[in-house]
Design a protein around this motif. Structure first.
Motif, PDB file in Angstrom:
ATOM      1  N   ASP A  53       0.859  -1.181   0.000  1.00  0.00           N
ATOM      2  CA  ASP A  53       0.000   0.000   0.000  1.00  0.00           C
ATOM      3  C   ASP A  53       0.902   1.239   0.000  1.00  0.00           C
ATOM      4  O   ASP A  53       2.104   1.158   0.252  1.00  0.00           O
ATOM      5  N   ARG A  54       0.327   2.379  -0.291  1.00  0.00           N
ATOM      6  CA  ARG A  54       1.083   3.627  -0.444  1.00  0.00           C
ATOM      7  C   ARG A  54       1.936   3.970   0.779  1.00  0.00           C
ATOM      8  O   ARG A  54       3.086   4.359   0.654  1.00  0.00           O
ATOM      9  N   ARG A  55       1.357   3.842   1.935  1.00  0.00           N
ATOM     10  CA  ARG A  55       2.069   4.183   3.167  1.00  0.00           C
ATOM     11  C   ARG A  55       3.258   3.259   3.382  1.00  0.00           C
ATOM     12  O   ARG A  55       4.362   3.703   3.695  1.00  0.00           O
ATOM     13  N   THR A  56       3.051   1.961   3.212  1.00  0.00           N
ATOM     14  CA  THR A  56       4.130   0.987   3.401  1.00  0.00           C
ATOM     15  C   THR A  56       5.202   1.155   2.330  1.00  0.00           C
ATOM     16  O   THR A  56       6.396   1.026   2.607  1.00  0.00           O
ATOM     17  N   TYR A  57       4.785   1.476   1.112  1.00  0.00           N
ATOM     18  CA  TYR A  57       5.721   1.724   0.017  1.00  0.00           C
ATOM     19  C   TYR A  57       6.665   2.876   0.373  1.00  0.00           C
ATOM     20  O   TYR A  57       7.886   2.756   0.292  1.00  0.00           O
ATOM     21  N   ALA A  58       6.093   3.992   0.808  1.00  0.00           N
ATOM     22  CA  ALA A  58       6.901   5.160   1.176  1.00  0.00           C
ATOM     23  C   ALA A  58       7.807   4.838   2.368  1.00  0.00           C
ATOM     24  O   ALA A  58       8.983   5.223   2.378  1.00  0.00           O
ATOM     25  N   GLU A  59       7.293   4.120   3.339  1.00  0.00           N
ATOM     26  CA  GLU A  59       8.112   3.758   4.507  1.00  0.00           C
ATOM     27  C   GLU A  59       9.249   2.830   4.105  1.00  0.00           C
ATOM     28  O   GLU A  59      10.357   2.933   4.629  1.00  0.00           O
ATOM     29  N   THR A  60       9.007   1.948   3.164  1.00  0.00           N
ATOM     30  CA  THR A  60      10.059   1.038   2.695  1.00  0.00           C
ATOM     31  C   THR A  60      11.159   1.821   1.986  1.00  0.00           C
ATOM     32  O   THR A  60      12.347   1.568   2.203  1.00  0.00           O
ATOM     33  N   ILE A  61      10.781   2.785   1.168  1.00  0.00           N
ATOM     34  CA  ILE A  61      11.799   3.633   0.531  1.00  0.00           C
ATOM     35  C   ILE A  61      12.560   4.414   1.599  1.00  0.00           C
ATOM     36  O   ILE A  61      13.785   4.516   1.549  1.00  0.00           O
ATOM     37  N   ARG A  62      11.861   4.936   2.565  1.00  0.00           N
ATOM     38  CA  ARG A  62      12.501   5.711   3.635  1.00  0.00           C
ATOM     39  C   ARG A  62      13.546   4.871   4.385  1.00  0.00           C
ATOM     40  O   ARG A  62      14.598   5.359   4.755  1.00  0.00           O
ATOM     41  N   ARG A  63      13.255   3.588   4.590  1.00  0.00           N
ATOM     42  CA  ARG A  63      14.180   2.703   5.313  1.00  0.00           C
ATOM     43  C   ARG A  63      15.314   2.188   4.430  1.00  0.00           C
ATOM     44  O   ARG A  63      16.300   1.666   4.942  1.00  0.00           O
ATOM     45  N   SER A  64      15.187   2.340   3.125  1.00  0.00           N
ATOM     46  CA  SER A  64      16.204   1.797   2.223  1.00  0.00           C
ATOM     47  C   SER A  64      17.403   2.724   2.114  1.00  0.00           C
ATOM     48  O   SER A  64      17.321   3.913   2.399  1.00  0.00           O
ATOM     49  N   ARG A  65      18.516   2.169   1.683  1.00  0.00           N
ATOM     50  CA  ARG A  65      19.694   2.995   1.386  1.00  0.00           C
ATOM     51  C   ARG A  65      19.776   3.267  -0.102  1.00  0.00           C
ATOM     52  O   ARG A  65      20.468   4.173  -0.540  1.00  0.00           O
ATOM     53  N   LEU A  66      19.038   2.452  -0.890  1.00  0.00           N
ATOM     54  CA  LEU A  66      19.079   2.527  -2.347  1.00  0.00           C
ATOM     55  C   LEU A  66      17.796   1.914  -2.901  1.00  0.00           C
ATOM     56  O   LEU A  66      17.299   0.931  -2.371  1.00  0.00           O
ATOM     57  N   VAL A  67      17.281   2.514  -3.983  1.00  0.00           N
ATOM     58  CA  VAL A  67      16.094   2.003  -4.662  1.00  0.00           C
ATOM     59  C   VAL A  67      16.509   1.561  -6.057  1.00  0.00           C
ATOM     60  O   VAL A  67      17.262   2.254  -6.739  1.00  0.00           O
ATOM     61  N   VAL A  68      16.016   0.402  -6.476  1.00  0.00           N
ATOM     62  CA  VAL A  68      16.186  -0.069  -7.850  1.00  0.00           C
ATOM     63  C   VAL A  68      14.777  -0.214  -8.407  1.00  0.00           C
ATOM     64  O   VAL A  68      13.947  -0.907  -7.823  1.00  0.00           O
ATOM     65  N   ALA A  69      14.491   0.479  -9.525  1.00  0.00           N
ATOM     66  CA  ALA A  69      13.109   0.554  -9.999  1.00  0.00           C
ATOM     67  C   ALA A  69      13.031   0.613 -11.514  1.00  0.00           C
ATOM     68  O   ALA A  69      14.021   0.853 -12.207  1.00  0.00           O
ATOM     69  N   HIS A  70      11.826   0.414 -12.009  1.00  0.00           N
ATOM     70  CA  HIS A  70      11.519   0.729 -13.394  1.00  0.00           C
ATOM     71  C   HIS A  70      11.667   2.242 -13.533  1.00  0.00           C
ATOM     72  O   HIS A  70      11.845   2.942 -12.538  1.00  0.00           O
ATOM     73  N   ALA A  71      11.612   2.756 -14.726  1.00  0.00           N
ATOM     74  CA  ALA A  71      11.808   4.203 -14.910  1.00  0.00           C
ATOM     75  C   ALA A  71      10.474   4.947 -14.891  1.00  0.00           C
ATOM     76  O   ALA A  71      10.241   5.857 -15.682  1.00  0.00           O
ATOM     77  N   GLY A  72       9.610   4.565 -13.971  1.00  0.00           N
ATOM     78  CA  GLY A  72       8.334   5.244 -13.815  1.00  0.00           C
ATOM     79  C   GLY A  72       8.502   6.516 -13.016  1.00  0.00           C
ATOM     80  O   GLY A  72       9.246   6.554 -12.026  1.00  0.00           O
ATOM     81  N   VAL A  73       7.808   7.561 -13.431  1.00  0.00           N
ATOM     82  CA  VAL A  73       7.939   8.862 -12.792  1.00  0.00           C
ATOM     83  C   VAL A  73       7.577   8.788 -11.310  1.00  0.00           C
ATOM     84  O   VAL A  73       8.246   9.394 -10.472  1.00  0.00           O
ATOM     85  N   GLY A  74       6.562   8.037 -10.950  1.00  0.00           N
ATOM     86  CA  GLY A  74       6.155   7.947  -9.549  1.00  0.00           C
ATOM     87  C   GLY A  74       7.265   7.400  -8.661  1.00  0.00           C
ATOM     88  O   GLY A  74       7.532   7.938  -7.582  1.00  0.00           O
ATOM     89  N   SER A  75       7.913   6.352  -9.104  1.00  0.00           N
ATOM     90  CA  SER A  75       9.016   5.770  -8.323  1.00  0.00           C
ATOM     91  C   SER A  75      10.179   6.739  -8.220  1.00  0.00           C
ATOM     92  O   SER A  75      10.792   6.890  -7.161  1.00  0.00           O
ATOM     93  N   ILE A  76      10.493   7.408  -9.309  1.00  0.00           N
ATOM     94  CA  ILE A  76      11.609   8.358  -9.327  1.00  0.00           C
ATOM     95  C   ILE A  76      11.321   9.545  -8.417  1.00  0.00           C
ATOM     96  O   ILE A  76      12.167   9.955  -7.615  1.00  0.00           O
TER      97      ILE A  76
END
Length: 160
Positions: A53-76
């Motif tokens: 869900d949106r909240r958990t997604y944002a919290e997971t990024i916050r806890r990460s040191r690095l994100v690996v993602a598709h090149a979607g604008v939302g993720s970036i």
């Protein structure tokens, strides 16, 4: 932790397979957590869920040191807002990963940003992960603000 995300619209098994292989070969000792969506491939070397869900997604990024993602604008944008370096691998239309190559175009104009590493194919992920990790270690946290020209270009891109 490295957070791997493919967005919420389409499967992206090519990236999930590549990151699973990276985790096995190079990610020993690194926690790698992936949001894999509705793809067919189920990783064997990293922890994963189908969707956050949106909240958990944002919290997971916050806890990460690095994100690996598709090149979607939302993720970036989310990685940028939360000041996390990001490695992007654009989806390719000719591989059936999306309906157009807009992610390739997005990655092209983001390539010069210091906090973004663009992998042109899955073979480039390892180099990009190493470069992003080195830059983050060298430069510390990302700036809390983006350059005005970047924000303007992003707004124009989203507006279409």
């Amino acid at each position: 932790m490295i957070f791997v995300t493919i967005g919420s619209m389409f499967p992206f098994d090519r990236m999930i397979r590549a990151m699973d292989a990276w985790t096995e070969a190079e990610g020993r000792g690194e926690e790698v957590f992936a949001q894999i969506g509705a793809g067919d491939y189920e990783p064997r070397h990293m922890t994963w869920v189908r969707k956050l869900d949106r909240r958990t997604y944002a919290e997971t990024i916050r806890r990460s040191r690095l994100v690996v993602a598709h090149a979607g604008v939302g993720s970036i944008v989310t990685a940028g807002e939360l000041r996390r370096p990001i490695v992007v691998l654009p989806r390719r239309a000719h591989l059936g990963e999306h309906t157009s190559d807009h992610q390739v175009e997005t990655a092209g104009w983001l390539r010069e940003k210091a906090w973004i590493q663009v992998a042109d194919d899955e073979g480039g992920l390892s180099r990009c992960i190493a470069a992003a990790a080195a830059a983050a270690a060298r430069d510390g946290r990302l700036s809390a603000t983006a350059a005005p020209d970047f924000i303007d270009r992003l707004r124009r891109f989203i507006a279409g």
